[in-house]
Design an enzyme around this catalytic site. Structure first.
Site, PDB file in Angstrom:
ATOM      1  N   ASP A  94      31.198  37.478 -34.691  1.00  0.00           N
ATOM      2  CA  ASP A  94      30.898  37.834 -36.091  1.00  0.00           C
ATOM      3  C   ASP A  94      30.791  37.108 -37.629  1.00  0.00           C
ATOM      4  OD1 ASP A  94      28.958  40.027 -37.506  1.00  0.00           O
ATOM      5  OD2 ASP A  94      30.316  41.583 -36.459  1.00  0.00           O
ATOM      6  N   GLU A 143      25.305  49.262 -41.786  1.00  0.00           N
ATOM      7  CA  GLU A 143      27.159  48.798 -41.677  1.00  0.00           C
ATOM      8  C   GLU A 143      28.070  49.662 -42.937  1.00  0.00           C
ATOM      9  OE1 GLU A 143      28.222  44.358 -40.751  1.00  0.00           O
ATOM     10  OE2 GLU A 143      25.951  43.697 -40.832  1.00  0.00           O
TER      11      GLU A 143
END
Length: 614
Positions: free
Chosen positions: A309, A504
């Protein structure tokens, strides 16, 4: 498929070479005959043979470049050529200016030309988070977020959405999608709950059909883009719903709840898998060799490549930035390509040192490159590396918007109805709430920008516009954001309320999950007018509404529908029957979190609940 412009370019270069040879011959200069094209450039050979041939020709620096993924804002075309970079990404909201489909295609082609200028002419892949449509591009079709699609229980619909997204991506050149998220959301306080198809593994597993839509029947076909199953593994099970937190569960629970969607994704041939920021019992996933290499690659038989990521390796030791030890730990764990948006030169340096010192085996570097190159060959990038602009007309096109409208209709979940719904098209209606006339709010995070934002950020139909279009043209549909202006002359009042956009960890809610004060005041004004009140919740997760629910005549969970708000109106007016069922358990109050099917807690609405019209 890609444009034929590169073929023309190579033909031109060949003609120039022939002309130069004739001139040299006329001058009496000996000309050495050049061998034919390298075997890896021959599309008639197998992918395995092409990879073998290319790998044998690559230097260590060329291999390291293939494993490196900078962000577009922090690298130039000249650096792509010089450092042999194999991939570039746009992070959330990172777009060319102006943000148009045509400018995206221009940008992509510019980066690709730089990659093709390398001696071995290895094309690059370009990655984006197209998580509900090609959502960073202004004008693209924005589909409902995954939680709404999970409510639809329609894998065929999700496959169509994947194919539509791939077409819009192909027109802009982008060939790699960091989607789908196949996480299993076990705590609604988590800021990524809306990226999950649901709280039980069966829902994300059945919705891996989106991979088939994105990649097509096989990679390299028309409008085929590489899909990514993320975030491996257990990101939806962190303690307290803490994004990037720790999933503290035994292995049998990890395997029973969080691993099955990845197993399903691998069976559908997903091309890449992205590693989670989170930890499992204290060990960061970005260094978990057992789960990445032993389980994912060996046990599940995943043959694609693993990508980190964004700055994911930075967090292995808990300190900001990354060290040489973190680079070695991540690569040895089985990560094949690393997102290093800004410090990509340092990453290459550290990885090169690790190889030379024996901390990272050359065999691990070769395995990573073999996996990456195989997907590039399968995608057909060596033959068709440039944007296929024949698909530009699909971006935000009518057919895709109609598909999105249908998806919105299928995702609505009717939770309460005391006879007020469906509305009649000749009803006199008052509409209120901050989510009623706002494309940004109804689309949520990961829309044009990373966190999303309220306002007319991209073309679409708001829920209010959809209601007005569904109502009889002679009937006034009044709107007052805060409810001011409503009176007893209206047949019904609709409050469109919920959450502001987020993404997020910014969306983690560790406190209550209730509506804000302005929303509650607007609803109270509608109730005070003594008219039936329909509440439409625009949110990325269940909200704490049990205390207010008795005063509402109807409640619809609209989730985050995207740009096609008319799909919400279709259900309100009965053009589409509500068929959605809850993909998550709806809490009685925030103190019940986490609450999931079968845990013995008494919910407000159970998993799978949903009403329809008689």
């Amino acid at each position: 498929m890609r444009s034929s412009s590169v073929k023309a370019m190579w033909s031109g270069l060949l003609a120039l070479g022939v002309l130069a040879a004739l001139v040299l011959a006329a001058l009496g200069v000996p000309v050495r005959a050049e061998p034919g094209p390298a075997p890896y450039l021959d599309p008639q050979l197998s992918v395995e043979d092409r990879v073998d041939d290319l790998l044998d020709r690559m230097s260590l620096d060329e291999k390291l470049g293939q494993m490196t993924q900078p962000e577009r804002r922090y690298i130039t075309p000249e650096e792509i050529t010089r450092y042999r970079i194999g991939s570039v990404l746009s992070s959330g909201g990172s777009a060319p200016a102006p943000n148009t489909p045509e400018r995206w295609a221009d940008m992509y082609d510019g980066f690709q030309r730089a990659a093709l200028a390398q001696p071995l002419r290895i094309p690059l892949m370009y990655g984006v988070d197209a998580v509900h449509g090609h959502n960073t591009v202004v004008g693209a079709t924005i589909f409902p977020h995954n939680i709404g699609l999970g409510a639809s229980r329609d894998p065929a619909l999700v496959r169509e959405i994947g194919a539509a997204t791939a077409r819009e991506m192909a027109g802009t050149g982008v060939d790699w999608n960091f989607a789908p998220c196949v996480c299993v959301a076990r705590d609604d306080r988590w800021g990524r709950t809306y990226e999950s198809f649901g709280e039980v593994p069966e829902l994300p597993s059945m919705m891996t059909t989106i991979i088939e839509g994105l990649q097509g029947d096989e990679l390299g076909g028309p409008a085929s883009v590489l899909a990514t199953a993320k975030h491996y593994v257990g990101d939806g099970g962190t303690a307290g719903g803490d994004d990037r937190g720790d999933t503290r569960i035994p292995e049998r629970e990890l395997r029973a709840i969080h691993l099955p969607p990845f197993r399903a994704a691998v069976k559908r041939g997903v091309g890449s898998v992205m590693i989670s920021y989170s930890s499992w019992n204290g060990l960061k996933m970005h260094q978990n060799r057992y789960l990445i290499t032993d389980v994912l690659k060996r046990e599940l038989g995943f043959t694609g490549f693993v990508v980190s990521d964004y700055n994911g390796i930075d967090e292995i030791d808990g300190e900001s930035g990354f060290t040489r030890d973190e680079v070695a730990a991540a690569i040895n764990a089985g990560i094949d390509m690393v997102m290093v948006p800004t410090e990509w030169r340092r990453f290459i340096e550290y990885l090169r040192d690790g190889v030379k010192d024996g901390d990272v085996p050359v065999s691990r570097i070769d395995d990573a490159n073999r996996r990456i190159l195989a997907k590039k060959f399968e995608l057909g990038l060596f033959e068709h590396p440039m944007a296929d602009r024949t698909y530009l007309g699909t971006v935000g096109g009518a057919a895709h918007r109609e598909l999105a409208r249908r998806a919105v209709g299928e995702s609505q979940v009717l939770l309460k109805n005391d006879g007020v719904l469906p509305l009649d098209d000749d009803d006199k209606i008052f509409v209120a709430g901050g989510g009623a006339d706002d494309i940004g709010v109804q689309s949520g995070g990961w829309t044009i920008t990373w966190q999303g934002e309220p306002g007319p950020i991209t073309p679409g139909t708001t829920i209010l516009e959809g209601i007005r279009a569904a109502a009889d043209s002679s009937t006034a549909v009044a709107y007052g954001r805060d409810g001011t202006g409503v009176d007893g002359s209206y047949d019904a009042a609709i409050a469109v309320v919920g959450e502001e956009p987020y993404a997020e960890y910014h969306g983690d809610r560790t406190g209550d999950l209730g509506l804000d004060a302005d929303d509650l005041k607007a609803i109270e004004r509608l109730r005070a007018a003594d008219v039936p009140v329909v509440v439409v919740l625009v949110s990325g997760r269940p909200m704490d509404v049990a205390a207010e629910l008795p005063g509402w005549d109807a409640l619809v969970a609209a989730w985050l529908p995207g740009t096609e708000g008319a799909g919400v109106a279709d259900v309100l007016f009965g053009a589409t029957a509500p068929t959605g069922r809850l993909p998550v358990t709806w809490m009685r109050d925030g103190g019940q979190q986490p609450i999931n099917r079968g845990d013995g807690k008494e919910p407000l609405f159970p998993f799978g609940y949903g009403l329809t019209y008689d």
